[in-house]
Design an enzyme around this catalytic site. Sequence first.
Site, PDB file in Angstrom:
ATOM      1  N   ASP A 163      43.516  25.673 -27.011  1.00 28.05           N
ATOM      2  CA  ASP A 163      44.211  24.533 -27.604  1.00 28.05           C
ATOM      3  C   ASP A 163      45.690  24.509 -27.185  1.00 28.05           C
ATOM      4  OD1 ASP A 163      41.758  24.426 -29.056  1.00 28.05           O
ATOM      5  OD2 ASP A 163      42.616  25.695 -30.616  1.00 28.05           O
TER       6      ASP A 163
ATOM      7  N   ASN B 212      36.222  12.345 -36.826  1.00 20.34           N
ATOM      8  CA  ASN B 212      36.759  11.117 -36.246  1.00 20.34           C
ATOM      9  C   ASN B 212      38.248  11.264 -35.977  1.00 20.34           C
ATOM     10  OD1 ASN B 212      34.191  10.003 -36.985  1.00 20.34           O
ATOM     11  ND2 ASN B 212      35.014   9.576 -39.034  1.00 20.34           N
TER      12      ASN B 212
ATOM     13  N   GLU C  52      38.225  15.123 -31.413  1.00 17.36           N
ATOM     14  CA  GLU C  52      39.309  15.968 -31.911  1.00 17.36           C
ATOM     15  C   GLU C  52      40.358  16.143 -30.817  1.00 17.36           C
ATOM     16  OE1 GLU C  52      37.498  19.730 -32.916  1.00 17.36           O
ATOM     17  OE2 GLU C  52      37.453  20.413 -30.836  1.00 17.36           O
TER      18      GLU C  52
ATOM     19  N   HIS D 256      40.771  20.090 -25.168  1.00 18.06           N
ATOM     20  CA  HIS D 256      41.900  20.242 -26.101  1.00 18.06           C
ATOM     21  C   HIS D 256      43.214  20.296 -25.315  1.00 18.06           C
ATOM     22  CE1 HIS D 256      42.885  21.044 -30.428  1.00 18.06           C
ATOM     23  NE2 HIS D 256      44.058  20.954 -29.812  1.00 18.06           N
TER      24      HIS D 256
ATOM     25  N   ARG E 172      38.865  31.228 -23.769  1.00 20.80           N
ATOM     26  CA  ARG E 172      39.305  29.886 -23.408  1.00 20.80           C
ATOM     27  C   ARG E 172      40.755  30.030 -22.950  1.00 20.80           C
ATOM     28  NH1 ARG E 172      38.059  26.349 -28.601  1.00 20.80           N
ATOM     29  NH2 ARG E 172      38.747  28.280 -29.619  1.00 20.80           N
TER      30      ARG E 172
END
Length: 313
Positions: free
Chosen positions: A14, A152, A187, A251, A285
């Site tokens: 992220d 959402n 997201e 992200h 990640r």
Amino acid sequence: MTAWNNPLIEQRADPQITLVDGRYWFTASVPSYDAIEIRSADSIAGLSTAPTKVIWRRHDSGPMSFHVWAPELHRIDGRWYVYFAASERDDIWKLRMYVLECEGADPLQDNWVERGRIATPEEGFSLDATPFEHGGRRFLCWAQKSPPTESNLYIAELTNPWTLATEPVVITRPDLAWERIGFCVNEGPAVLKRNGRVFIAYSAAATDANYCMGLLWADQSADLLDAKSWSKSPTPVFTTDESVSQFGPGHNSFTTTPDGQTDLLVYHARNYRDIVGDPLNDPNRHTRVQAFGWRNDGFPDFGTPVADGSCSL
């Protein structure tokens, strides 16, 4: 020549990189999900070895005591803020959005204070808050589950950096097949303003190799708080590329080269497909950065994930 290596920073998901007064600032989720750290450098490459500063740690119990996720560092009206999500040790999916403010001008040295939770009218699982300015107004975009099984994207105007001024408006739901693999997810919004439009990139699907990026856009003169102002790409705009061993890119955030002439896409991805156990518990990640261009119709062209190794402009 501007150059760096991908992955730029390992085990940082992220990721957010922002360029402020000629200096790059970086923050991201740490693998232990228990703290917020920042670092700074005068180049993209320099971020990889820049010292980190932990500016905040999770509480021992209650709110903000578990799942500290996806911090973003922003300078608003001369003040530094961090937006992040966190849950509770005794209710680990009770995710809510929070804001920290730096009391001084130096985020690495000065004290940070908690400004509290961003309250939304429909209380529920919420995360990935990102503020942005447009037309002299300050907005917030974030992800929230409503109904409970779908995440959402919402938008609202802000009174101050941690308080909503208007009723939230849903601008996208995970209603396309590629947004509903594993989980029904929209997201990680990231805002980009170019060529007479306001773009919002976002991420969709489960956090494995199916994770990918979608794109929303509105005309720059439109009412951003009107859901009808927003259009959505029917297909993902940045996806897994097995040929270069890049899986689940997403992200993202956006920055530029120091001269502002080249746009840069910041994102995380793994370099393998198969994951043992819950993907959230897999720390690999890694943060990656690559340049992207623009199509003749004024839309961004993110291309495909680049292979691990040296990147240069």
